[in-house]
Design an enzyme around this catalytic site. Structure first.
Site, mmCIF file in Angstrom:
data_model
loop_
_atom_site.group_PDB
_atom_site.id
_atom_site.type_symbol
_atom_site.label_atom_id
_atom_site.label_comp_id
_atom_site.label_asym_id
_atom_site.label_seq_id
_atom_site.Cartn_x
_atom_site.Cartn_y
_atom_site.Cartn_z
ATOM 1 N N ASP A 271 27.033 -3.195 17.719
ATOM 2 C CA ASP A 271 27.159 -1.759 17.922
ATOM 3 C C ASP A 271 28.192 -1.545 19.024
ATOM 4 O OD1 ASP A 271 26.500 1.017 17.837
ATOM 5 O OD2 ASP A 271 25.259 0.719 19.621
ATOM 6 N N ASP B 106 21.567 -1.564 20.887
ATOM 7 C CA ASP B 106 20.711 -1.122 21.996
ATOM 8 C C ASP B 106 19.954 0.162 21.712
ATOM 9 O OD1 ASP B 106 22.853 0.700 22.087
ATOM 10 O OD2 ASP B 106 22.546 1.007 24.235
ATOM 11 N N ASP C 271 19.695 1.339 15.840
ATOM 12 C CA ASP C 271 19.987 -0.047 15.501
ATOM 13 C C ASP C 271 18.748 -0.818 15.053
ATOM 14 O OD1 ASP C 271 22.726 0.149 16.301
ATOM 15 O OD2 ASP C 271 22.091 -0.001 18.396
#
Length: 777
Positions: free
Chosen positions: A466, A665, A669
């Site tokens: 990410d 995080d 996700d």
């Protein structure tokens, strides 16, 4: 009549309202207005919370007469759960032995007070008290005939008398465990030791008491051959081996103990009347105000209310530079206050603190089972029965076909076979490596959820990352304000910050903080209105302000064309752009960026050099995503992806045969983290992400992935070494003990040497696992 306060410090007569009251459990000052109170033996007691009231009600004497309580405490800490290092599914609320393998159970969560291992003390006492008897019996058996101190019949009785305390007292735990293994239908090393030493001792005892029942072939040097020395030496060497193993196993929890040792023992609490007192850490409650002086550790997680200082957070982040803290900033328990004094309000205490959660995660990982362990468990399950069959076969083959005294040779070799076989080495091979590896990883900021994550991490060939909070800081920072017309840049920032005071958006926080850092005076905002994610509106200093993206400007008919090129240029560099309009006219734009973490570039290069394919998948716009990817040298980018898209990407790559790790995080996700072969959460992210991942990087530093991968490689190699040694040891040891070398060399393996080899095999596996603590990643 009022009680003497020196004798009863935790209660007062309620008629004396001017007397100070304190909670008898935690010591906190309370008043008679507290809703938590109870009567005990005619006296009134007041408490700060329901929790303290409950503790007092359960055991009043513990808090009223500590010395009396200590005299009646149980030998183990109440509430402690005990488990087996080889079979983590075994759980019970008291110490004991594992019903499957007979090993001593250990606390599921080690504590700093675990240094005095009761089993180690017990084995040490049995070993040292009976060692002189073992030595004397061995000397008599080996040199008695040459010394001629006693006749052989008298010597045999002396050996019997001296062997009884060694076998029946020192060896008692082994026979108990051996019997338990039979009752539980779970044959293990204690089954073999019990059979071997029991057979040697019982045979020798019968030969001493009734020698006439044995044929002449059992005679040697004027007596029936006895093997008391074999039985006592096996017991003593097994005790010695267990002592070595227990000492070594205690070192595997050293990492957890070092983490536990980071927390201070006390906290300085500020009472409601302004007085201060030092209280034990477990007496701190949520909402308490605590003073942290220079050089002291922050006791619990909380928020700064007063003061400015710098905290050394290296124990958590690994970063050596202190982090400045001021009112409103979060602080983490066990970090060191380096300079000024702080007053904090406790927010997370006990098991809820970051440090406690790390310790719990490490302990959980240490007790998990590696996939590689299944093979060892399968082999060990059949191994003991196979050894018993081999021992019986050895007895009869030697008895019928061996040289005289053939049955004596058969008995001794059968005992040697039973003793040398060590399923314990097979069982310990992977758990010891896992325990050491997870502890070492924790000290480097990498938390593995279970053993499977350690074993699988080295196989990863594709990493999906990410952007926000993983590659970047995840905390937007104000970059610049560009005015349109006669207004100044500072005025653009001041107006935008004044308007954003009513917004909770992260970009608004960045703008407001930047204005305050510059000392700009913010005005009150009226008629504040949020524009559904595209911007905000409101009245500031009698001006009608609009702050937002291009869509909001178009919606309000505001022309932004003369700043479009500048805005596009900023977006290409990875910044987010917002326009500010005042009374229907464009006043300027503001750029806010999420800076890339200083460690990210190095981490990406290391992973690429290791041959790992890196893919960025982010919900941000493709222009911003490409700008970050270009700076980091990442070629594959997926922008504007939803949580379901990240999940689909993981599934697609797995279908192509890739071993996928996902690093993120945020809540968005979590599905992809759970689906990936290895999910990697940033410790600076959300609890949902960390709960969905198999690995957590406490520092939020992608360099931890390289650390984890190297540690995975070395741990799996260590486990293979341990398993290989255990297999080779047993494959060679059992045939040698059975006497296969006798026709060629005339050499037989004494049961005493078999016992020594068995004890050292388990200890060697543990010591080999401990080498991981000193390995370089």
């Amino acid at each position: 009549m009022r009680q003497n306060q020196s004798e009863h410090p935790h209660h007062v007569d309620p008629s004396h309202t001017d007397a100070p009251l304190s909670d008898p459990v935690c010591g906190m000052r309370v008043t008679e207005n507290s809703s938590h109170h109870m009567e005990h033996e005619g006296k009134s007691f007041y408490f700060c919370s329901t929790k303290c009231l409950g503790r007092f009600r359960d055991d009043p004497e513990k808090y009223l007469d500590p010395t009396k309580s200590e005299e009646h405490t149980t030998p183990h800490e109440p509430g402690t759960t005990y488990t087996c290092p080889m079979h983590p599914e075994i759980l019970q609320d008291h110490p004991g032995t594992c019903p499957k393998c007979g090993m001593a159970l250990e606390p599921l969560m080690p504590s700093l007070d675990d240094d005095n291992n009761p089993e180690l003390k017990d084995f040490s006492r049995r070993f040292w008290w009976t060692l002189p008897f073992t030595v004397i019996v061995t000397i008599l058996a080996m040199f008695g005939p040459q010394l001629g101190w006693f006749s052989m019949s008298v010597q045999t009785w002396i050996e019997l008398v001296l062997s009884i305390p060694v076998v029946l007292w020192a060896g008692q735990p082994f026979f108990v465990r051996g019997w338990q293994s039979v009752v539980n239908r779970s044959p293990n090393m204690w089954t073999l030791i019990g059979l071997g030493t029991g057979a040697a001792f019982i045979y020798s005892t019968i030969a001493t008491i009734a020698p006439g029942i044995f044929p002449e072939t059992f005679m040697s040097m004027g007596r029936v051959s006895v093997y008391f020395e074999a039985a006592v030496v096996i017991i003593s060497l097994t005790l010695l081996g267990q002592m070595l193993e227990l000492r070594a196993r205690s070192k595997t929890s050293a990492a957890i103990k070092s983490l536990l040792g980071l927390a201070p023992k006390t906290a300085r609490r500020i009472n409601k009347d302004g007085t201060e007192e030092d209280v034990p850490l477990n007496h701190v409650h949520e909402g308490d105000r605590l003073r942290v002086r220079p050089g002291e550790k922050v006791p619990v997680d909380g928020t700064v209310e007063e003061g400015n200082s710098s905290l050394d957070e290296s124990m958590l982040t690994g970063e050596p530079l202190p982090v400045s803290k001021r009112p409103g900033d979060k602080v983490i328990g066990a970090t060191m206050n380096t300079s000024g004094a702080l007053v904090i309000r406790a927010e997370k205490v006990g098991s809820a603190t970051v440090l406690s959660q790390i310790v719990q995660l490490v302990a959980q990982a240490q007790r998990s089972r590696a996939p590689m362990q299944r093979m060892a468990d399968l082999v060990a399950g059949y191994f003991v029965m196979a050894v018993v069959v081999i021992a019986i076969t050895t007895l009869f083959v030697w008895g019928f076909f061996g040289p005289q005294p053939s049955w004596v040779y058969g008995l001794i070799n059968a005992v040697a076979v039973l003793i040398i076989a060590c399923p314990c080495a097979l069982g310990l091979a992977t758990p010891m490596s896992i325990m050491v590896a997870t502890g070492k990883a924790a000290t480097q900021g990498v938390l593995f959820r279970d053993a499977a994550a350690i074993e699988n991490f080295r196989k990863v060939d594709t990493l999906i990352v990410d952007k926000t909070g993983t590659l970047t800081e995840g905390r937007p920072a104000f970059e610049q304000a560009i005015p349109a017309g006669d207004i100044t840049a500072d005025e653009v920032l001041r107006l935008a910050a004044s308007l954003d005071q009513g917004s909770e958006h992260p970009l608004a926080d960045a703008i407001v903080n930047a204005a305050r850092e510059r000392g700009l005076t913010l005005s009150a905002v009226d008629d504040f209105e949020s524009g559904s994610g595209i911007g905000v509106r409101g009245q500031v200093d009698s001006k009608s302000l609009v702050l937002g993206n291009t869509a909001l400007m178009q919606q309000d008919g505001i022309d932004v064309t003369h700043l479009t090129n500048i805005a596009d240029s900023l977006r290409e560099k990875g910044a987010s752009v917002m326009y500010l309009a005042s009374d229907g006219q464009l006043a300027g734009l503001l750029a806010v960026s999420d800076p890339i973490k200083q460690s990210t570039l190095e981490a990406v290069r290391d992973l690429q050099q290791a041959g790992i394919r890196i893919i960025m998948a982010t919900g941000d716009g493709i222009t911003t995503a490409n700008a970050v990817a270009k700076e980091l040298g990442i070629d594959e980018v997926h922008g504007e992806v939803k949580p379901a898209d990240k999940l689909d990407l993981v599934t697609q790559l797995q279908a192509e045969g890739c071993i996928v790790a996902m690093a993120g995080d945020g809540i968005n996700d979590a599905p992809a983290l759970a689906k990936a072969n290895v999910g990697i959460a940033m410790g600076t992210g959300t609890d949902v992400a960390m709960n969905s991942a198999q690995v957590t990087l406490v520092k939020g530093d992608l360099r931890g992935i390289s650390t984890a991968r190297h540690l995975s490689d070395s741990t799996v190699a260590n486990m293979k070494q341990n398993l290989g040694f255990a297999f080779i040891y047993n494959a060679l040891g059992v045939p040698i003990a059975a006497g296969v070398l006798y026709p060629l060399t005339g050499i037989l393996l004494s049961p005493m040497f078999a016992a020594l080899a068995m004890s050292l095999s388990s200890a060697s596996v543990v010591f080999n696992a401990l080498r991981l603590r000193g390995s370089r990643d």
